[in-house]
Design a protein around this motif. Sequence first.
Motif, PDB file in Angstrom:
ATOM      1  N   PHE A  81       0.834  -1.203   0.000  1.00 28.67           N
ATOM      2  CA  PHE A  81       0.000   0.000   0.000  1.00 28.67           C
ATOM      3  C   PHE A  81       0.870   1.254   0.000  1.00 28.67           C
ATOM      4  CE2 PHE A  81      -1.712   3.329   2.808  1.00 28.67           C
ATOM      5  CZ  PHE A  81      -2.773   3.772   2.024  1.00 28.67           C
ATOM      6  N   LEU A  82       1.893   1.300   0.842  1.00 32.17           N
ATOM      7  CA  LEU A  82       2.768   2.466   0.904  1.00 32.17           C
ATOM      8  C   LEU A  82       3.469   2.714  -0.432  1.00 32.17           C
ATOM      9  CD1 LEU A  82       4.432   1.913   4.408  1.00 32.17           C
ATOM     10  CD2 LEU A  82       2.524   3.431   3.842  1.00 32.17           C
ATOM     11  N   GLN A  83       3.930   1.651  -1.065  1.00 31.18           N
ATOM     12  CA  GLN A  83       4.605   1.796  -2.354  1.00 31.18           C
ATOM     13  C   GLN A  83       3.652   2.322  -3.417  1.00 31.18           C
ATOM     14  OE1 GLN A  83       7.779   1.448  -3.167  1.00 31.18           O
ATOM     15  NE2 GLN A  83       8.493   0.783  -1.169  1.00 31.18           N
ATOM     16  N   ALA A 110       4.675   0.048  -8.541  1.00 26.83           N
ATOM     17  CA  ALA A 110       4.845  -0.620  -7.252  1.00 26.83           C
ATOM     18  C   ALA A 110       5.218  -2.088  -7.456  1.00 26.83           C
ATOM     19  CB  ALA A 110       3.569  -0.501  -6.428  1.00 26.83           C
ATOM     20  N   ALA A 111       4.587  -2.743  -8.409  1.00 24.52           N
ATOM     21  CA  ALA A 111       4.910  -4.139  -8.697  1.00 24.52           C
ATOM     22  C   ALA A 111       6.367  -4.277  -9.135  1.00 24.52           C
ATOM     23  CB  ALA A 111       3.975  -4.678  -9.771  1.00 24.52           C
ATOM     24  N   GLU A 112       6.811  -3.327  -9.984  1.00 24.08           N
ATOM     25  CA  GLU A 112       8.200  -3.351 -10.440  1.00 24.08           C
ATOM     26  C   GLU A 112       9.154  -3.148  -9.279  1.00 24.08           C
ATOM     27  OE1 GLU A 112      11.066  -0.792 -13.481  1.00 24.08           O
ATOM     28  OE2 GLU A 112       8.875  -0.675 -13.654  1.00 24.08           O
ATOM     29  N   ARG A 113       8.832  -2.182  -8.397  1.00 18.87           N
ATOM     30  CA  ARG A 113       9.688  -1.906  -7.245  1.00 18.87           C
ATOM     31  C   ARG A 113       9.766  -3.114  -6.301  1.00 18.87           C
ATOM     32  NH1 ARG A 113      10.407   2.761  -4.373  1.00 18.87           N
ATOM     33  NH2 ARG A 113      10.879   3.673  -6.388  1.00 18.87           N
ATOM     34  N   LEU A 114       8.621  -3.780  -6.108  1.00 22.94           N
ATOM     35  CA  LEU A 114       8.564  -4.890  -5.171  1.00 22.94           C
ATOM     36  C   LEU A 114       9.010  -6.214  -5.777  1.00 22.94           C
ATOM     37  CD1 LEU A 114       5.134  -3.964  -3.550  1.00 22.94           C
ATOM     38  CD2 LEU A 114       7.374  -3.814  -2.437  1.00 22.94           C
ATOM     39  N   VAL A 150       0.104  -7.356  -6.406  1.00 21.67           N
ATOM     40  CA  VAL A 150      -0.105  -6.054  -5.777  1.00 21.67           C
ATOM     41  C   VAL A 150      -1.595  -5.799  -5.582  1.00 21.67           C
ATOM     42  CG1 VAL A 150       0.129  -3.551  -6.085  1.00 21.67           C
ATOM     43  CG2 VAL A 150       2.042  -5.068  -6.641  1.00 21.67           C
ATOM     44  N   SER A 151      -2.398  -6.058  -6.612  1.00 21.54           N
ATOM     45  CA  SER A 151      -3.845  -5.827  -6.522  1.00 21.54           C
ATOM     46  C   SER A 151      -4.475  -6.682  -5.427  1.00 21.54           C
ATOM     47  CB  SER A 151      -4.498  -6.121  -7.868  1.00 21.54           C
ATOM     48  OG  SER A 151      -4.036  -5.233  -8.859  1.00 21.54           O
ATOM     49  N   LYS A 152      -4.033  -7.927  -5.328  1.00 26.54           N
ATOM     50  CA  LYS A 152      -4.597  -8.807  -4.288  1.00 26.54           C
ATOM     51  C   LYS A 152      -4.214  -8.318  -2.889  1.00 26.54           C
ATOM     52  CE  LYS A 152      -5.072 -13.642  -2.874  1.00 26.54           C
ATOM     53  NZ  LYS A 152      -4.986 -13.299  -1.440  1.00 26.54           N
ATOM     54  N   ARG A 153      -2.968  -7.920  -2.723  1.00 26.02           N
ATOM     55  CA  ARG A 153      -2.546  -7.420  -1.406  1.00 26.02           C
ATOM     56  C   ARG A 153      -3.358  -6.187  -1.007  1.00 26.02           C
ATOM     57  NH1 ARG A 153       4.079  -7.684  -1.960  1.00 26.02           N
ATOM     58  NH2 ARG A 153       4.271  -9.960  -1.996  1.00 26.02           N
ATOM     59  N   LEU A 154      -3.618  -5.302  -1.959  1.00 24.51           N
ATOM     60  CA  LEU A 154      -4.399  -4.100  -1.661  1.00 24.51           C
ATOM     61  C   LEU A 154      -5.830  -4.464  -1.275  1.00 24.51           C
ATOM     62  CD1 LEU A 154      -3.183  -1.739  -4.526  1.00 24.51           C
ATOM     63  CD2 LEU A 154      -2.502  -1.675  -2.123  1.00 24.51           C
ATOM     64  N   SER A 155      -6.419  -5.379  -2.026  1.00 24.37           N
ATOM     65  CA  SER A 155      -7.794  -5.803  -1.733  1.00 24.37           C
ATOM     66  C   SER A 155      -7.870  -6.486  -0.365  1.00 24.37           C
ATOM     67  CB  SER A 155      -8.298  -6.754  -2.823  1.00 24.37           C
ATOM     68  OG  SER A 155      -8.331  -6.104  -4.076  1.00 24.37           O
ATOM     69  N   ASP A 156      -6.884  -7.322  -0.062  1.00 20.47           N
ATOM     70  CA  ASP A 156      -6.873  -8.016   1.233  1.00 20.47           C
ATOM     71  C   ASP A 156      -6.723  -7.021   2.379  1.00 20.47           C
ATOM     72  OD1 ASP A 156      -7.137 -10.401  -0.076  1.00 20.47           O
ATOM     73  OD2 ASP A 156      -5.024 -10.989   0.095  1.00 20.47           O
ATOM     74  N   LEU A 157      -5.888  -5.997   2.177  1.00 26.03           N
ATOM     75  CA  LEU A 157      -5.700  -4.995   3.228  1.00 26.03           C
ATOM     76  C   LEU A 157      -6.985  -4.207   3.463  1.00 26.03           C
ATOM     77  CD1 LEU A 157      -3.857  -3.497   5.223  1.00 26.03           C
ATOM     78  CD2 LEU A 157      -3.161  -2.003   3.324  1.00 26.03           C
ATOM     79  N   GLY A 190      11.452   6.261  -2.540  1.00 29.20           N
ATOM     80  CA  GLY A 190      11.869   5.104  -1.759  1.00 29.20           C
ATOM     81  C   GLY A 190      13.346   4.983  -1.475  1.00 29.20           C
ATOM     82  N   TYR A 191      14.119   6.073  -1.648  1.00 31.44           N
ATOM     83  CA  TYR A 191      15.550   6.004  -1.363  1.00 31.44           C
ATOM     84  C   TYR A 191      15.804   6.263   0.121  1.00 31.44           C
ATOM     85  CZ  TYR A 191      16.202   6.074  -6.387  1.00 31.44           C
ATOM     86  OH  TYR A 191      16.156   5.754  -7.713  1.00 31.44           O
ATOM     87  N   ASP A 192      16.798   5.582   0.659  1.00 27.67           N
ATOM     88  CA  ASP A 192      17.184   5.778   2.055  1.00 27.67           C
ATOM     89  C   ASP A 192      18.120   6.964   2.217  1.00 27.67           C
ATOM     90  OD1 ASP A 192      15.977   3.284   3.264  1.00 27.67           O
ATOM     91  OD2 ASP A 192      17.288   2.392   1.746  1.00 27.67           O
ATOM     92  N   LEU A 193      18.880   7.253   1.169  1.00 31.75           N
ATOM     93  CA  LEU A 193      19.908   8.289   1.259  1.00 31.75           C
ATOM     94  C   LEU A 193      20.102   8.907  -0.111  1.00 31.75           C
ATOM     95  CD1 LEU A 193      22.076   9.504   3.236  1.00 31.75           C
ATOM     96  CD2 LEU A 193      23.673   7.835   2.267  1.00 31.75           C
TER      97      LEU A 193
END
Length: 305
Positions: free
Chosen positions: A11-13, A23-27, A34-41, A139-142
Amino acid sequence: MKLDLQEIETFLQVVELGSVSLAAERLGVVKSVVSKRLSDLERRLGAKLLYRSTRKVTPTESGLQFYPRAKAALAALHEAAELASLDDSGLCGSLRILAPMSFGTLWLAPLLAEFMQQHPRIQLALQLDDRISDFEREGYDLCLRVSHLRDSALIARELAPSPRVLCCSPAYAQRHGLPQRPEQILYHACIGYSNVATSQVWSFERLDAPGEPLNLSPSGRFTSNNGEAMRDMAMAGLGLAVLPVFIVQRQLDEGSLQVLEPGVRPTDNWIHALYPRSRRASPKVLALCDFLQQRLANPPWQQRL
């Protein structure tokens, strides 16, 4: 209520990237996951979090309220896990770093290799890009920047000075002569850096009055968003350029470029490490900043001047 961390991270991504595909590419998963995770959340929370269209994904009012708290909670959990793992094996986990192209290829990459050798459980992802971006949202840390900073929303740590020089090729100097006074720079072809602004402003300080600024707006036939391309054009005799010493130190040593000081010299920049004020830097980010600051305490390019 039992929450799933993968669903929250997904969701955050999606919110930060504004796209299920990105988001799918990043993850590293397919879009359907991705769609299933969003629906489940959404089902777990009993609330609709996102508006989805063919073009973009935007958070609902519930999503806007959930996002900052979920992001802070997940960051705190990651920090706790990282602190718990600081045993005899040292730092661990992944770091995503954004840095300028030329500094990254010429100097940063070898330093990161040394850092990884010291910390074998660290995984690094280095993205080289001269554009100025919203690195936290991406999404970068630094983020490393070579510039003057004015963004109060970021925490900036000075790693090393980055002196600059006004330079040209000996062939250009022989054909066109050299400026003897600052205003004469404007009569020469100048090579611009297009990543800063559409109109070029070169900032100098006077040699006879250190700290006194002078700004000039030169013009020329060539601009680029990359310092190495500018350097190569200067070497080809196409004009004057203001460039960081870390890009041109070898060419100055070899004599294919020469330094000009017509009563002024370019103001120095700084190499900064940036991370957002919105979250504390993790131990691995702080460790990398410490390492870079130590290695750059006496920059090798300064020793060549």
